[in-house]
Write a protein that holds these residues in place. Structure first.
Motif, PDB file in Angstrom:
ATOM      1  N   ALA A   1       1.052  -1.192  -0.121  1.00  0.00           N
ATOM      2  CA  ALA A   1       0.031  -0.111  -0.029  1.00  0.00           C
ATOM      3  C   ALA A   1       0.910   1.153  -0.179  1.00  0.00           C
ATOM      4  CB  ALA A   1      -0.879   0.040   1.172  1.00  0.00           C
ATOM      5  N   VAL A   2       1.800   1.291   0.750  1.00  0.00           N
ATOM      6  CA  VAL A   2       3.034   2.158   0.644  1.00  0.00           C
ATOM      7  C   VAL A   2       3.754   2.641  -0.609  1.00  0.00           C
ATOM      8  CG1 VAL A   2       5.153   3.166   1.643  1.00  0.00           C
ATOM      9  CG2 VAL A   2       3.171   2.308   3.158  1.00  0.00           C
ATOM     10  N   VAL A   3       3.918   1.445  -1.144  1.00  0.00           N
ATOM     11  CA  VAL A   3       4.714   1.715  -2.426  1.00  0.00           C
ATOM     12  C   VAL A   3       3.748   2.192  -3.593  1.00  0.00           C
ATOM     13  CG1 VAL A   3       5.568   0.113  -4.499  1.00  0.00           C
ATOM     14  CG2 VAL A   3       6.298  -0.481  -1.981  1.00  0.00           C
TER      15      VAL A   3
ATOM     16  N   GLN B   1       1.703   4.352  -3.026  1.00  0.00           N
ATOM     17  CA  GLN B   1       1.562   5.749  -2.737  1.00  0.00           C
ATOM     18  C   GLN B   1       2.871   6.564  -3.184  1.00  0.00           C
ATOM     19  OE1 GLN B   1      -1.106   7.371  -1.825  1.00  0.00           O
ATOM     20  NE2 GLN B   1      -2.528   5.641  -1.644  1.00  0.00           N
ATOM     21  N   LEU B   2       3.877   6.037  -3.368  1.00  0.00           N
ATOM     22  CA  LEU B   2       5.027   6.739  -3.577  1.00  0.00           C
ATOM     23  C   LEU B   2       5.124   7.272  -4.849  1.00  0.00           C
ATOM     24  CD1 LEU B   2       7.563   3.994  -2.412  1.00  0.00           C
ATOM     25  CD2 LEU B   2       6.806   6.198  -1.145  1.00  0.00           C
ATOM     26  N   ASP B   3       5.067   8.656  -5.008  1.00  0.00           N
ATOM     27  CA  ASP B   3       5.113   9.254  -6.439  1.00  0.00           C
ATOM     28  C   ASP B   3       5.918  10.570  -6.329  1.00  0.00           C
ATOM     29  OD1 ASP B   3       2.186  11.539  -5.304  1.00  0.00           O
ATOM     30  OD2 ASP B   3       4.248  11.253  -4.762  1.00  0.00           O
ATOM     31  N   GLY B   4       7.293  10.377  -5.700  1.00  0.00           N
ATOM     32  CA  GLY B   4       8.121  11.224  -5.625  1.00  0.00           C
ATOM     33  C   GLY B   4       7.624  12.949  -5.077  1.00  0.00           C
ATOM     34  N   GLU B   5       6.417  12.815  -4.532  1.00  0.00           N
ATOM     35  CA  GLU B   5       5.914  14.369  -4.218  1.00  0.00           C
ATOM     36  C   GLU B   5       5.457  14.107  -2.808  1.00  0.00           C
ATOM     37  OE1 GLU B   5       4.608  16.277  -8.398  1.00  0.00           O
ATOM     38  OE2 GLU B   5       3.179  16.367  -6.675  1.00  0.00           O
ATOM     39  N   LYS B   6       4.910  12.849  -2.250  1.00  0.00           N
ATOM     40  CA  LYS B   6       4.087  12.819  -1.161  1.00  0.00           C
ATOM     41  C   LYS B   6       5.122  12.739   0.024  1.00  0.00           C
ATOM     42  CE  LYS B   6      -0.397  10.710  -2.535  1.00  0.00           C
ATOM     43  NZ  LYS B   6      -0.110   9.947  -3.560  1.00  0.00           N
TER      44      LYS B   6
ATOM     45  N   GLU C   1       2.468  12.388   4.961  1.00  0.00           N
ATOM     46  CA  GLU C   1       1.167  12.406   4.021  1.00  0.00           C
ATOM     47  C   GLU C   1       0.697  10.894   3.469  1.00  0.00           C
ATOM     48  OE1 GLU C   1       2.193  14.885   1.025  1.00  0.00           O
ATOM     49  OE2 GLU C   1       1.457  16.779   1.692  1.00  0.00           O
ATOM     50  N   ILE C   2       1.658  10.030   3.415  1.00  0.00           N
ATOM     51  CA  ILE C   2       1.239   8.699   3.223  1.00  0.00           C
ATOM     52  C   ILE C   2       0.851   7.947   4.164  1.00  0.00           C
ATOM     53  CG2 ILE C   2       2.190   6.427   2.411  1.00  0.00           C
ATOM     54  CD1 ILE C   2       4.121   8.025   0.445  1.00  0.00           C
ATOM     55  N   ALA C   3       1.364   8.167   5.492  1.00  0.00           N
ATOM     56  CA  ALA C   3       1.030   7.609   6.751  1.00  0.00           C
ATOM     57  C   ALA C   3      -0.440   8.090   6.989  1.00  0.00           C
ATOM     58  CB  ALA C   3       1.788   8.175   7.908  1.00  0.00           C
ATOM     59  N   ASP C   4      -0.792   9.291   6.727  1.00  0.00           N
ATOM     60  CA  ASP C   4      -2.047   9.898   6.696  1.00  0.00           C
ATOM     61  C   ASP C   4      -3.147   9.092   6.000  1.00  0.00           C
ATOM     62  OD1 ASP C   4      -3.871  13.059   6.924  1.00  0.00           O
ATOM     63  OD2 ASP C   4      -3.655  11.549   8.656  1.00  0.00           O
ATOM     64  N   ILE C   5      -2.784   9.110   4.659  1.00  0.00           N
ATOM     65  CA  ILE C   5      -3.724   8.756   3.791  1.00  0.00           C
ATOM     66  C   ILE C   5      -3.977   7.149   4.296  1.00  0.00           C
ATOM     67  CG2 ILE C   5      -3.973   7.694   1.365  1.00  0.00           C
ATOM     68  CD1 ILE C   5      -2.202  10.300   0.568  1.00  0.00           C
ATOM     69  N   LEU C   6      -2.951   6.355   4.577  1.00  0.00           N
ATOM     70  CA  LEU C   6      -2.991   4.634   4.851  1.00  0.00           C
ATOM     71  C   LEU C   6      -3.591   4.767   6.296  1.00  0.00           C
ATOM     72  CD1 LEU C   6      -0.094   3.614   2.668  1.00  0.00           C
ATOM     73  CD2 LEU C   6      -2.388   3.637   2.092  1.00  0.00           C
TER      74      LEU C   6
ATOM     75  N   LEU D   1      -1.635   5.152   9.028  1.00  0.00           N
ATOM     76  CA  LEU D   1      -0.630   4.271   9.677  1.00  0.00           C
ATOM     77  C   LEU D   1      -0.319   4.738  10.877  1.00  0.00           C
ATOM     78  CD1 LEU D   1       1.734   3.718   6.627  1.00  0.00           C
ATOM     79  CD2 LEU D   1       0.186   2.112   7.377  1.00  0.00           C
ATOM     80  N   SER D   2      -0.125   4.106  12.139  1.00  0.00           N
ATOM     81  CA  SER D   2       0.309   4.500  13.207  1.00  0.00           C
ATOM     82  C   SER D   2       2.047   4.987  13.056  1.00  0.00           C
ATOM     83  CB  SER D   2       0.283   3.541  14.422  1.00  0.00           C
ATOM     84  OG  SER D   2       1.226   2.414  14.148  1.00  0.00           O
ATOM     85  N   GLU D   3       2.334   5.698  14.148  1.00  0.00           N
ATOM     86  CA  GLU D   3       3.804   6.124  13.973  1.00  0.00           C
ATOM     87  C   GLU D   3       4.711   4.797  13.822  1.00  0.00           C
ATOM     88  OE1 GLU D   3       4.424   9.462  16.569  1.00  0.00           O
ATOM     89  OE2 GLU D   3       6.772   9.119  16.545  1.00  0.00           O
ATOM     90  N   GLU D   4       4.360   3.754  14.726  1.00  0.00           N
ATOM     91  CA  GLU D   4       5.116   2.564  14.593  1.00  0.00           C
ATOM     92  C   GLU D   4       5.439   1.924  13.340  1.00  0.00           C
ATOM     93  OE1 GLU D   4       4.450   0.230  18.109  1.00  0.00           O
ATOM     94  OE2 GLU D   4       5.566  -1.212  17.136  1.00  0.00           O
ATOM     95  N   GLU D   5       4.090   1.915  12.749  1.00  0.00           N
ATOM     96  CA  GLU D   5       4.157   1.086  11.364  1.00  0.00           C
ATOM     97  C   GLU D   5       4.721   1.822  10.654  1.00  0.00           C
ATOM     98  OE1 GLU D   5      -0.159   1.327  11.403  1.00  0.00           O
ATOM     99  OE2 GLU D   5      -0.395  -1.018  11.848  1.00  0.00           O
ATOM    100  N   SER D   6       4.784   3.304  10.498  1.00  0.00           N
ATOM    101  CA  SER D   6       5.205   3.989   9.375  1.00  0.00           C
ATOM    102  C   SER D   6       6.802   3.916   9.584  1.00  0.00           C
ATOM    103  CB  SER D   6       5.040   5.345   9.787  1.00  0.00           C
ATOM    104  OG  SER D   6       3.510   5.960   9.784  1.00  0.00           O
ATOM    105  N   GLN D   7       7.260   4.032  10.607  1.00  0.00           N
ATOM    106  CA  GLN D   7       8.777   3.894  10.833  1.00  0.00           C
ATOM    107  C   GLN D   7       9.076   2.345  10.428  1.00  0.00           C
ATOM    108  OE1 GLN D   7       9.563   4.486  14.928  1.00  0.00           O
ATOM    109  NE2 GLN D   7       9.497   6.774  14.953  1.00  0.00           N
ATOM    110  N   GLN D   8       8.537   1.435  10.879  1.00  0.00           N
ATOM    111  CA  GLN D   8       8.967  -0.037  10.472  1.00  0.00           C
ATOM    112  C   GLN D   8       9.292  -0.109   8.848  1.00  0.00           C
ATOM    113  OE1 GLN D   8       6.409  -2.791  12.457  1.00  0.00           O
ATOM    114  NE2 GLN D   8       7.329  -2.518  14.226  1.00  0.00           N
ATOM    115  N   ILE D   9       7.807   0.245   8.475  1.00  0.00           N
ATOM    116  CA  ILE D   9       7.596   0.049   6.995  1.00  0.00           C
ATOM    117  C   ILE D   9       8.561   0.887   5.972  1.00  0.00           C
ATOM    118  CG2 ILE D   9       6.077   0.286   4.960  1.00  0.00           C
ATOM    119  CD1 ILE D   9       3.844  -0.342   6.754  1.00  0.00           C
ATOM    120  N   PHE D  10       8.774   1.988   6.359  1.00  0.00           N
ATOM    121  CA  PHE D  10       9.445   2.946   5.582  1.00  0.00           C
ATOM    122  C   PHE D  10      11.042   2.694   5.853  1.00  0.00           C
ATOM    123  CE2 PHE D  10       6.934   5.978   3.251  1.00  0.00           C
ATOM    124  CZ  PHE D  10       5.901   6.252   3.769  1.00  0.00           C
ATOM    125  N   SER D  11      11.401   2.296   7.103  1.00  0.00           N
ATOM    126  CA  SER D  11      12.675   1.888   7.273  1.00  0.00           C
ATOM    127  C   SER D  11      13.041   0.546   6.525  1.00  0.00           C
ATOM    128  CB  SER D  11      13.126   1.502   8.586  1.00  0.00           C
ATOM    129  OG  SER D  11      12.892   2.573   9.379  1.00  0.00           O
TER     130      SER D  11
END
Lengths: 152, 133
Positions: free
Chosen positions: B7-9, B11-16, B20-25, B27-37
């Protein structure tokens, strides 16, 4: 009213809700993003009117209040004939909301047509600090505030 | 977690931004950190350098706003304009477009006549709209 007075506001990325309330907390016009839960609108308006009324109680004549929280901000703007509330993400600059609303209020003052239609819709001001709008804690707080202001 | 990564992939468009992506999906802060890392470590995403043209406006826009202020206040407008720029800690050649509303806000406070304030704000909003909306 929103499309006539504040047409730019829905276009600002991050703005989620715009509502215009009559002085009796009736919703005169509203716009929101599709996902927005509109059930909060009556309470949102009531809180805004109470904040401004409380400001008057403590001799602070406020026309604008911005409340920020971890997910965004709530912008309240009072006018003598109505109140505007905007909910947005934190990335939206309150200065931009203020600017758009200032311009819109200028248009309102010039438009007899909009003023007339608002007069028909609105039922006059209400005292939202009356006990019937307050819970016990709020009523107690106001009573204390009143005693403090009366105590020399 | 795999479906969230996907789902994160999408949303990746070089602008968001990450936020913003965490908000759209949602995602909790923990989830965001884990997934993006994880995506970053696996080389599936990289940080985009934002072009200065995207962030900053040309000094001509500021000149136009200053001109509108001069029409209302006369020559003193230039001094007031520089004062406000200094207050904001900005310079004409590197003025970020997101500061345009606060610039207009502060310049408006320099105008005492409410009608002139209204006029200035209306004209300025029309000038800055293309950059901020």
């Amino acid at each position: 009213m929103i499309s006539e007075l504040f047409p730019d506001l829905p276009q600002v990325e991050g703005v989620e809700l715009i509502t215009i309330y009559g002085l009796d907390n009736e919703i005169l016009d509203s716009w929101s993003q599709p996902h927005f839960n509109r059930q909060i609108l009556p309470d949102l308006g009531l809180n805004g009117f109470q904040i401004f009324s409380l400001g008057e109680r403590v001799k602070q004549s406020l026309s604008e209040v911005v409340l920020t929280h971890e997910k965004g901000q709530i912008y309240y703007r009072r006018h003598r004939d109505f109140m505007v509330v905007v909910i947005s993400k934190l990335k939206v600059d309150a200065a931009l909301i203020r600017l758009i609303i200032n311009v819109g209020l200028g248009e309102y003052e010039k438009s007899k047509k909009i003023q007339k239609s608002l007069k028909k819709m609105s039922r006059g001001a209400v005292n939202f600090l009356d006990n019937k709008y307050l819970d016990d804690l709020e009523a107690e707080f106001l009573e204390k505030l009143k005693h403090q202001s009366e105590t020399p | 977690m795999l479906h969230l990564e996907w789902a994160v992939v999408t949303q990746l468009d070089g602008e968001k931004t990450v936020a913003e992506i965490a908000d759209i999906l949602a995602l909790s802060e923990e989830e965001s950190q884990q997934i993006f890392s994880k995506l970053f470590e696996e080389g599936l995403l990289e940080l985009v350098t934002i072009s200065p043209d995207y962030l900053f406006i040309s000094s001509e826009v500021l000149d136009e706003i200053e001109y509108e202020l001069k029409v209302l206040l006369g020559p003193i407008a230039s001094i007031l304009f520089e004062d406000v720029l200094n207050e904001l800690g900005k310079s004409r050649d590197k003025f970020d477009k997101m500061s345009l509303p606060i610039l207009v806000d502060l310049l408006t406070t320099q105008i005492s006549d409410p009608r002139k304030q209204e006029e200035f704000q209306k004209v300025s909003l029309n000038k800055i709209k293309p950059y901020i909306l």
